[in-house]
Design a protein around this motif. Structure first.
Motif, mmCIF file in Angstrom:
data_model
loop_
_atom_site.group_PDB
_atom_site.id
_atom_site.type_symbol
_atom_site.label_atom_id
_atom_site.label_comp_id
_atom_site.label_asym_id
_atom_site.label_seq_id
_atom_site.Cartn_x
_atom_site.Cartn_y
_atom_site.Cartn_z
ATOM 1 N N GLY A 28 0.823 -1.205 0.000
ATOM 2 C CA GLY A 28 0.000 0.000 0.000
ATOM 3 C C GLY A 28 0.854 1.251 0.000
ATOM 4 N N THR A 29 0.369 2.274 -0.676
ATOM 5 C CA THR A 29 0.995 3.597 -0.577
ATOM 6 C C THR A 29 -0.153 4.573 -0.281
ATOM 7 N N GLU A 30 0.155 5.864 -0.135
ATOM 8 C CA GLU A 30 -0.916 6.823 0.131
ATOM 9 C C GLU A 30 -1.844 6.992 -1.082
ATOM 10 N N THR A 31 -1.355 6.626 -2.282
ATOM 11 C CA THR A 31 -2.181 6.823 -3.484
ATOM 12 C C THR A 31 -2.960 5.551 -3.819
ATOM 13 N N VAL A 32 -2.279 4.546 -4.326
ATOM 14 C CA VAL A 32 -2.888 3.268 -4.704
ATOM 15 C C VAL A 32 -1.877 2.173 -4.345
ATOM 16 N N GLY A 53 0.284 -8.292 -17.306
ATOM 17 C CA GLY A 53 -0.216 -8.523 -18.653
ATOM 18 C C GLY A 53 -0.179 -7.268 -19.502
ATOM 19 N N ARG A 54 0.834 -6.425 -19.289
ATOM 20 C CA ARG A 54 0.954 -5.195 -20.083
ATOM 21 C C ARG A 54 1.450 -5.532 -21.480
ATOM 22 N N PRO A 55 0.730 -5.075 -22.519
ATOM 23 C CA PRO A 55 1.187 -5.385 -23.874
ATOM 24 C C PRO A 55 2.313 -4.467 -24.364
ATOM 25 N N PHE A 57 5.883 -1.958 -23.004
ATOM 26 C CA PHE A 57 6.788 -1.629 -21.906
ATOM 27 C C PHE A 57 6.617 -0.168 -21.512
ATOM 28 N N ASN A 58 5.499 0.195 -20.871
ATOM 29 C CA ASN A 58 5.410 1.549 -20.334
ATOM 30 C C ASN A 58 6.413 1.666 -19.192
ATOM 31 N N PRO A 59 7.055 2.844 -19.083
ATOM 32 C CA PRO A 59 8.062 2.971 -18.025
ATOM 33 C C PRO A 59 7.427 2.964 -16.634
ATOM 34 N N LEU A 60 8.137 2.398 -15.671
ATOM 35 C CA LEU A 60 7.644 2.298 -14.294
ATOM 36 C C LEU A 60 8.281 3.366 -13.419
ATOM 37 N N ILE A 61 7.631 3.637 -12.295
ATOM 38 C CA ILE A 61 8.153 4.591 -11.314
ATOM 39 C C ILE A 61 9.078 3.853 -10.345
ATOM 40 N N GLY A 111 13.755 1.623 -21.203
ATOM 41 C CA GLY A 111 14.863 1.968 -22.074
ATOM 42 C C GLY A 111 15.105 3.460 -22.238
ATOM 43 N N LEU A 112 14.339 4.299 -21.526
ATOM 44 C CA LEU A 112 14.503 5.749 -21.666
ATOM 45 C C LEU A 112 15.759 6.235 -20.941
ATOM 46 N N ASP A 113 16.178 7.454 -21.304
ATOM 47 C CA ASP A 113 17.287 8.093 -20.598
ATOM 48 C C ASP A 113 16.809 8.765 -19.316
ATOM 49 N N THR A 114 15.485 8.829 -19.153
ATOM 50 C CA THR A 114 14.917 9.433 -17.952
ATOM 51 C C THR A 114 14.378 8.341 -17.042
ATOM 52 N N LEU A 115 14.145 8.712 -15.781
ATOM 53 C CA LEU A 115 13.548 7.781 -14.824
ATOM 54 C C LEU A 115 12.544 8.566 -13.978
ATOM 55 N N ALA A 116 11.368 7.968 -13.769
ATOM 56 C CA ALA A 116 10.361 8.569 -12.886
ATOM 57 C C ALA A 116 10.659 8.129 -11.461
ATOM 58 N N VAL A 117 10.761 9.090 -10.548
ATOM 59 C CA VAL A 117 11.105 8.776 -9.155
ATOM 60 C C VAL A 117 10.052 9.362 -8.218
ATOM 61 N N ARG A 118 9.822 8.634 -7.125
ATOM 62 C CA ARG A 118 8.804 9.070 -6.172
ATOM 63 C C ARG A 118 9.192 8.611 -4.777
ATOM 64 N N VAL A 119 8.879 9.448 -3.785
ATOM 65 C CA VAL A 119 9.108 9.142 -2.370
ATOM 66 C C VAL A 119 7.736 9.134 -1.692
ATOM 67 N N LEU A 191 2.460 15.310 -16.869
ATOM 68 C CA LEU A 191 2.128 14.123 -17.660
ATOM 69 C C LEU A 191 0.884 13.413 -17.141
ATOM 70 N N ARG A 192 0.631 13.507 -15.839
ATOM 71 C CA ARG A 192 -0.572 12.872 -15.290
ATOM 72 C C ARG A 192 -1.039 13.672 -14.090
ATOM 73 N N PRO A 193 -2.296 14.145 -14.096
ATOM 74 C CA PRO A 193 -2.828 14.787 -12.893
ATOM 75 C C PRO A 193 -2.976 13.741 -11.797
ATOM 76 N N PRO A 220 0.338 2.345 -25.751
ATOM 77 C CA PRO A 220 1.730 2.773 -25.646
ATOM 78 C C PRO A 220 1.799 4.172 -25.058
ATOM 79 N N LEU A 221 2.870 4.463 -24.335
ATOM 80 C CA LEU A 221 2.992 5.738 -23.640
ATOM 81 C C LEU A 221 2.851 6.923 -24.575
ATOM 82 N N LEU A 222 3.600 6.954 -25.652
ATOM 83 C CA LEU A 222 3.675 8.141 -26.485
ATOM 84 C C LEU A 222 3.777 7.722 -27.944
HETATM 85 O O1 TXA Z 1 0.634 6.674 -7.322
HETATM 86 C C1 TXA Z 1 1.392 6.120 -8.134
HETATM 87 O O2 TXA Z 1 2.121 6.764 -8.889
HETATM 88 C C2 TXA Z 1 1.390 4.579 -8.144
HETATM 89 C C3 TXA Z 1 1.984 4.105 -6.828
HETATM 90 C C4 TXA Z 1 2.125 2.610 -6.768
HETATM 91 O O3 TXA Z 1 3.228 4.736 -6.611
HETATM 92 N N1 TXA Z 1 2.111 4.087 -9.280
HETATM 93 C C5 TXA Z 1 1.632 4.189 -10.546
HETATM 94 O O4 TXA Z 1 2.449 3.603 -11.498
HETATM 95 O O5 TXA Z 1 0.581 4.741 -10.819
HETATM 96 P P1 TXA Z 1 1.966 3.326 -13.010
HETATM 97 O O6 TXA Z 1 3.051 2.504 -13.627
HETATM 98 O O7 TXA Z 1 0.615 2.723 -13.001
HETATM 99 O O8 TXA Z 1 1.952 4.734 -13.663
HETATM 100 C C6 TXA Z 1 3.167 5.440 -13.871
HETATM 101 C C7 TXA Z 1 2.995 6.462 -14.952
HETATM 102 C C8 TXA Z 1 2.734 5.808 -16.290
HETATM 103 O O9 TXA Z 1 1.676 6.469 -16.938
HETATM 104 C C9 TXA Z 1 4.042 5.982 -17.013
HETATM 105 O O10 TXA Z 1 3.850 6.065 -18.393
HETATM 106 C C10 TXA Z 1 4.610 7.269 -16.406
HETATM 107 O O11 TXA Z 1 4.186 7.222 -15.051
HETATM 108 N N2 TXA Z 1 6.070 7.288 -16.457
HETATM 109 C C11 TXA Z 1 6.918 6.500 -15.762
HETATM 110 N N3 TXA Z 1 8.197 6.737 -16.120
HETATM 111 C C12 TXA Z 1 8.174 7.712 -17.044
HETATM 112 C C13 TXA Z 1 9.190 8.389 -17.797
HETATM 113 N N4 TXA Z 1 10.488 8.124 -17.662
HETATM 114 N N5 TXA Z 1 8.783 9.329 -18.677
HETATM 115 C C14 TXA Z 1 7.470 9.607 -18.813
HETATM 116 N N6 TXA Z 1 6.461 9.004 -18.137
HETATM 117 C C15 TXA Z 1 6.811 8.063 -17.265
#
Ligand code: TXA
Ligand code: MG
Length: 328
Positions: A28-32, A53-55, A57-61, A111-119, A191-193, A220-222
């Motif tokens: 669990g986190t404060e969001t989902v 079952g993601r078709p 490779f959307n990037p993960l946080i 595979g991106l040069d960027t990374l999504a980070v969260r605390v 990118l996401r509200p 796909p992401l973009l």
């Molecule tokens: O609240 C949240 O953010 C939850 C909890 C578990 O932390 N996580 C979450 O992850 O919602 P996910 O994978 O369902 O959504 C992450 C979003 C995706 O829409 C993804 O495309 C975007 O963040 N994202 C991740 N890395 C990215 C990057 N390097 N550039 C652009 N968008 C990115």
């Protein structure tokens, strides 16, 4: 069987151990609820995509216990430092350039040069991240195409038996995902509200542009070319190769074709999880080799993770208008 754990110190230590051994743990986190894997373990992250079952490779946080830990892996801009001070820990995710020494597996960021980070601010999530001692990749813990789960029951509805354990922290207090802001380019882009409002972000760092919506994770992401940091290999890519030339590089799957000028084994045994885990390293591996005219990729079955692998490869193989065209 998926172990259902209470958020006690002992159970969290056990969950951290599972993560460090490459297992998947929802928490669990404060969001989902997130579906966690050791972000530095490409194989574990590949299994996250398989479990969801993601078709594509959307990037993960990547999740961290502190801003200091996050900024060891990505390079913060001034705006990122301001936002971290104002909103971390909390429901804000920042997209920033990976540092050269970043240990997070390439597949985590697709595979991106960027990374999504969260605390995250949730006490149980914080305890798990601290105990794990590594970045934890965690998309929302739903099967692809379903809404994000806000209780342990929601998670188990879709993932029971597909993951090692879940930490049951009860209902998530915010209930919507984190806000995602891209700070890797010249202007901040929303990118996401989510849990932190646009107004609050703008009060802290000034104007924020609205990006293309990315709410639907089954797509796909973009579109190609939408993001400057997107990576495509330098060499043209040829799919479903049944032979390979001496001036070509080979990405092999199963018993390899003879005669390539260079090669990278995606999986010798034809294992799709192993191939997914190695794909982004493989695509980059030929950039520094001179004298090659292209990359030949052996056929990869269109099933399970093979769908996402083929999706990513066909983007890399799509015709380019000029050398600056970029693909996700
Ligand atoms: O609240 C949240 O953010 C939850 C909890 C578990 O932390 N996580 C979450 O992850 O919602 P996910 O994978 O369902 O959504 C992450 C979003 C995706 O829409 C993804 O495309 C975007 O963040 N994202 C991740 N890395 C990215 C990057 N390097 N550039 C652009 N968008 C990115
Ligand atoms: Mg999601």
């Amino acid at each position: 069987m998926t172990e259902r754990l209470p958020p006690t110190p002992d159970a969290i230590a056990h969950a951290a151990d599972l993560l460090r051994r490459g297992e998947l743990v929802a928490f669990g986190t404060e969001t989902v609820y997130g579906l966690g894997a050791d972000a530095t373990n490409a194989d574990a992250v590949a299994r996250v995509f398989a479990a969801k079952g993601r078709p594509h490779f959307n990037p993960l946080i990547a999740h961290y216990p502190s801003a200091e830990a996050a900024f060891a892996d990505v390079a913060p801009s001034d705006a990122a430092r301001i936002l971290a001070a104002a909103f971390w820990p909390g429901p804000l995710t920042m997209v920033l350039p990976r540092r050269a020494e970043c240990p997070v597996a390439l597949i985590t960021g697709a595979g991106l040069d960027t990374l999504a980070v969260r605390v995250p601010s949730h006490a149980d999530a914080h305890a798990l991240l601290t105990a794990t001692g590594r970045a934890v990749a965690a998309p929302s813990a739903n099967r692809s195409g379903r809404v994000s789960p806000t209780t342990a029951e929601h998670v188990l509805d879709g993932l029971d038996g597909r993951i090692a354990a879940i930490i049951d922290s009860g209902a998530c207090p915010v209930g919507v995902e984190s806000t995602v802001i891209d700070l890797s380019g010249p202007h901040p882009v929303l990118l996401r509200p989510g849990g932190i409002t646009l107004e609050a972000l703008e009060a802290a760092i000034g104007p924020v542009r609205r990006g293309a919506p990315i709410a639907d994770e089954s797509k796909p992401l973009l579109a190609p070319g939408m993001m400057a940091s997107h990576y495509a290999p330098n060499l043209p890519v040829r799919l479903n190769a049944v032979s390979v030339a001496a001036d070509e590089a080979l990405l092999s799957f199963g018993p390899k074709l003879p005669g390539a000028g260079a090669e990278f084994v995606l999986s010798a045994s034809g294992d799709l999880v192993e191939a997914a885990a190695r794909l982004f390293d493989g695509l980059r591996s030929f950039d520094a080799i001179a004298g090659l005219r292209g990359i030949a990729v052996m056929p990869i079955p269109l099933e399970g993770l093979g769908l996402a692998i083929n999706d990513r490869l066909s983007r890399a193989a799509a015709p380019r208008d000029d050398s600056k065209t970029i693909f996700c």
